[in-house]
Each structure stands twice: as C-alpha cells, then as structure tokens.
Write a protein that holds these residues in place. Sequence first.
Motif, PDB file in Angstrom:
ATOM      1  N   VAL A   1      41.694  27.733  55.694  1.00 38.73           N
ATOM      2  CA  VAL A   1      42.988  27.053  55.726  1.00 38.73           C
ATOM      3  C   VAL A   1      44.151  27.968  55.378  1.00 38.73           C
ATOM      4  O   VAL A   1      45.300  27.531  55.377  1.00 38.73           O
ATOM      5  N   ARG A   2      43.870  29.224  55.117  1.00 42.56           N
ATOM      6  CA  ARG A   2      44.947  30.108  54.673  1.00 42.56           C
ATOM      7  C   ARG A   2      46.031  30.308  55.726  1.00 42.56           C
ATOM      8  O   ARG A   2      47.195  30.539  55.397  1.00 42.56           O
ATOM      9  N   PHE A   3      45.650  30.228  56.997  1.00 44.06           N
ATOM     10  CA  PHE A   3      46.644  30.403  58.060  1.00 44.06           C
ATOM     11  C   PHE A   3      47.775  29.390  57.967  1.00 44.06           C
ATOM     12  O   PHE A   3      48.906  29.646  58.410  1.00 44.06           O
ATOM     13  N   ALA A   4      47.506  28.212  57.394  1.00 43.10           N
ATOM     14  CA  ALA A   4      48.479  27.128  57.389  1.00 43.10           C
ATOM     15  C   ALA A   4      49.620  27.353  56.409  1.00 43.10           C
ATOM     16  O   ALA A   4      50.700  26.779  56.577  1.00 43.10           O
ATOM     17  N   PHE A   5      49.412  28.189  55.404  1.00 44.31           N
ATOM     18  CA  PHE A   5      50.450  28.386  54.396  1.00 44.31           C
ATOM     19  C   PHE A   5      51.680  29.060  54.985  1.00 44.31           C
ATOM     20  O   PHE A   5      52.817  28.609  54.763  1.00 44.31           O
ATOM     21  N   ALA A   6      51.480  30.128  55.728  1.00 42.44           N
ATOM     22  CA  ALA A   6      52.619  30.826  56.324  1.00 42.44           C
ATOM     23  C   ALA A   6      53.345  29.929  57.324  1.00 42.44           C
ATOM     24  O   ALA A   6      54.578  29.971  57.425  1.00 42.44           O
ATOM     25  N   LEU A   7      52.595  29.123  58.068  1.00 37.71           N
ATOM     26  CA  LEU A   7      53.217  28.221  59.026  1.00 37.71           C
ATOM     27  C   LEU A   7      54.080  27.184  58.318  1.00 37.71           C
ATOM     28  O   LEU A   7      55.166  26.842  58.794  1.00 37.71           O
ATOM     29  N   ALA A   8      53.602  26.670  57.185  1.00 34.23           N
ATOM     30  CA  ALA A   8      54.382  25.688  56.434  1.00 34.23           C
ATOM     31  C   ALA A   8      55.667  26.303  55.893  1.00 34.23           C
ATOM     32  O   ALA A   8      56.752  25.714  55.993  1.00 34.23           O
ATOM     33  N   ARG A   9      55.553  27.501  55.321  1.00 33.62           N
ATOM     34  CA  ARG A   9      56.749  28.149  54.775  1.00 33.62           C
ATOM     35  C   ARG A   9      57.774  28.434  55.869  1.00 33.62           C
ATOM     36  O   ARG A   9      58.977  28.224  55.683  1.00 33.62           O
ATOM     37  N   LYS A  10      57.292  28.884  57.023  1.00 29.93           N
ATOM     38  CA  LYS A  10      58.198  29.188  58.143  1.00 29.93           C
ATOM     39  C   LYS A  10      58.893  27.928  58.640  1.00 29.93           C
ATOM     40  O   LYS A  10      60.096  27.941  58.924  1.00 29.93           O
ATOM     41  N   ALA A  11      58.146  26.825  58.749  1.00 26.74           N
ATOM     42  CA  ALA A  11      58.709  25.596  59.307  1.00 26.74           C
ATOM     43  C   ALA A  11      59.829  25.029  58.451  1.00 26.74           C
ATOM     44  O   ALA A  11      60.830  24.534  58.972  1.00 26.74           O
ATOM     45  N   VAL A  12      59.673  25.082  57.138  1.00 26.40           N
ATOM     46  CA  VAL A  12      60.683  24.467  56.269  1.00 26.40           C
ATOM     47  C   VAL A  12      61.777  25.428  55.856  1.00 26.40           C
ATOM     48  O   VAL A  12      62.810  24.988  55.320  1.00 26.40           O
ATOM     49  N   ALA A  13      61.600  26.717  56.098  1.00 29.73           N
ATOM     50  CA  ALA A  13      62.528  27.729  55.569  1.00 29.73           C
ATOM     51  C   ALA A  13      63.988  27.467  55.912  1.00 29.73           C
ATOM     52  O   ALA A  13      64.848  27.486  55.012  1.00 29.73           O
ATOM     53  N   PRO A  14      64.354  27.223  57.179  1.00 27.23           N
ATOM     54  CA  PRO A  14      65.786  27.028  57.457  1.00 27.23           C
ATOM     55  C   PRO A  14      66.349  25.766  56.829  1.00 27.23           C
ATOM     56  O   PRO A  14      67.538  25.719  56.484  1.00 27.23           O
ATOM     57  N   TYR A  15      65.519  24.748  56.666  1.00 24.10           N
ATOM     58  CA  TYR A  15      65.988  23.517  56.026  1.00 24.10           C
ATOM     59  C   TYR A  15      66.196  23.749  54.525  1.00 24.10           C
ATOM     60  O   TYR A  15      67.185  23.279  53.941  1.00 24.10           O
ATOM     61  N   GLU A  16      65.273  24.476  53.929  1.00 28.04           N
ATOM     62  CA  GLU A  16      65.424  24.769  52.505  1.00 28.04           C
ATOM     63  C   GLU A  16      66.644  25.651  52.263  1.00 28.04           C
ATOM     64  O   GLU A  16      67.397  25.428  51.303  1.00 28.04           O
ATOM     65  N   ALA A  17      66.866  26.621  53.138  1.00 26.74           N
ATOM     66  CA  ALA A  17      68.015  27.521  52.981  1.00 26.74           C
ATOM     67  C   ALA A  17      69.338  26.775  53.085  1.00 26.74           C
ATOM     68  O   ALA A  17      70.332  27.168  52.459  1.00 26.74           O
ATOM     69  N   SER A  18      69.353  25.701  53.860  1.00 33.39           N
ATOM     70  CA  SER A  18      70.587  24.931  54.027  1.00 33.39           C
ATOM     71  C   SER A  18      70.651  23.726  53.101  1.00 33.39           C
ATOM     72  O   SER A  18      71.540  22.873  53.252  1.00 33.39           O
TER      73      SER A  18
END
Length: 325
Positions: free
Chosen positions: A186-203
């Motif tokens: 399941v380790r592959f899913a961590f980077a995908l989760a961080r990438k998906a939410v990153a622009p929303y978190e930044a804003s």
Amino acid sequence: MPFPRVRTLAAALLLAVVASPALATTTHTPREQVPGVYHQTIGTLQVTALFDGTVALGRQQLVGIAPGAVTRLLDHRYVPEDGKGLQTAVNAYLVQQGDHLTLVDTGTAQCFGPGLGQVLGNLRRAGYDPAEVDDVVLTHAHPDHLCGLLDAQDTMAYPNATVWLSAADAAFWLDPASEATAPQGVRFAFALARKAVAPYEASGKLKRFAPGDTLPAGITALDSHGHTVGHVSYRLDGGAGQQLLVWGDLVHYHAVQFAQPQASFEADSDRVVAIASRRRMMTQAADQGWWVAGAHLPFPGLGHVRREGEAFAWVPGEFAPLPAK
C-alpha cells in the motif's frame, strides 16, 4: 376475415420496413456505452451518480470465508469475471441541496490507468461545471476516492471547493512517517494522496474533521473505520423521512458481502473493525429505510438494504424519471 383493418395496417407496416433501404441494410455497432450519469431525487436532494469506470478484484482477496462459499454465492449472480478478477464499479456522487453542491469522493483520475478516471467528464456531461462544486467530502484517502481531486493537468479539478478529509485518515495517509512503516503493497498510495490534496492544502481549502463535527449543508459524518483508520460514511437529510447514506468501501463484493458480512477484503486495515462497521451501517440502513449510495456497488449504486435473517441483501433502486418542474 376478422380484424381486416388491423391486418391490413400490420401488413403495410411490415412492407414499409422491408422496402426501406435504410432500415433493411443499415447496421450499427456501438463502440462505447452512453455517459455514466444517473439522477435520483431523494426528498429535497438531487443526487447524481457519476461512473468512474471499473476495476477487477480477485475472489482470492476475500478473506474470512471459504473459497467454496464464495463460489456458491457467486453462482447465478452473473458478476462479470475475467482472468484479472470480478468486475467492480467505482462511483462518486454529486448531491445538490438548493444551490449547494457537494461531491462525495472523486474517482481515480489518472492514478489507475485507462478505463477509469471518468468522474470529472461525467460531471460535465450531467450539466455541472466543476467550478460550481462547493464542497468535496472524502470517505477515505485511497487513490480511487481522492485522485480525482486533480485534473489531467494536475491542477485543482474543483477550484472553488473545500475538501473535507477525516483527521484520522489525514494523519495517516499524508504523513511520510506512516508510509515508512506501512505494508509494502500500500505504500504507493501515500504519495498519490499527498499529491492529490497538496494544492488544496496550500490554498487553505483542505479541512480535517472528526465524526460528529458539523459539516457543510447539514451533512453528518458517521464513523465507519476499519477499511482505513479514518474511513467515514455520510448521511444526508432529504426531509420528510428521506435519508441518504453514502458509504465508501464498506462493500467491495456485493454478491458476497451482503449475504456474508463477515467476509472481508484483504485491503481492509483492520478486518475485525471493518466487519463491525459493515454490519452496523447495513443494520441502520435496513432498519431506517435509508437510501444507500455505494462506491463499489454496480452503477449507479443507488438502492436500499434489506434484512435476510442475520444477513442482508442489496435492493437496487428502480429507474425513475425526474419530476417535472
């Protein structure tokens, strides 16, 4: 000769069909299904099911149940199966309450390859602009539920929406330290989760919450963890006793897990708790007569749960035209 006019009319129609070159010679081979959109009115809620595509889940990934029992339950259920596994839908749901638009889960986007990633396009085909979505509420942080936060250019697919993710799932899936100790598969899913939410978190558009917290549009988040540490389901009130429960990954194998709720998906992080959550949500939905929308139920995944002794059954919703305005 009885009914001469009827027979004459039938003969004339048959002759017209045979004599028509267009009807007699035209062949049509469909190349794709119509867009995956389905509308359902539930009280004051206008619910739009959005098809993302299908994935194949192997029957060997069902645990806590004997293989022979799985075979018997699948017999005459006609679930498509190929060499990769049983066909399993991926669905998301747009709920309109007055002028407020809430999207529950977002599909896979670019994360799982061809044949998936259709939610954003289907939302547009349904007549909605992604920029109109006010809130995106996520059942959990797996890629098939949050990768669709981004479009094909890896920018915010819903630029004006606030994204809601349970604090427990955020603490786990967005933390590189959790990735280091997670099972390899399941380790592959961590980077995908961080990438998906990153622009929303930044804003400042990513919000964390706990079950019981107040969410927009009167949405109630119900604790249904087990599949992930922070998995939640959402109940929406349509008034006049009409309730909609949108669950994420409580069920992956509908032909098996309603009849045998103790059957688990091997990807469940805590199978004992996942089973308890599944039983609890099914019991509430059946006893209260709630509508249910399921991320991995056959599209459109809208219907009801009924009791069958100590087990349950899925009752797909009847097709219904939209009410006249």
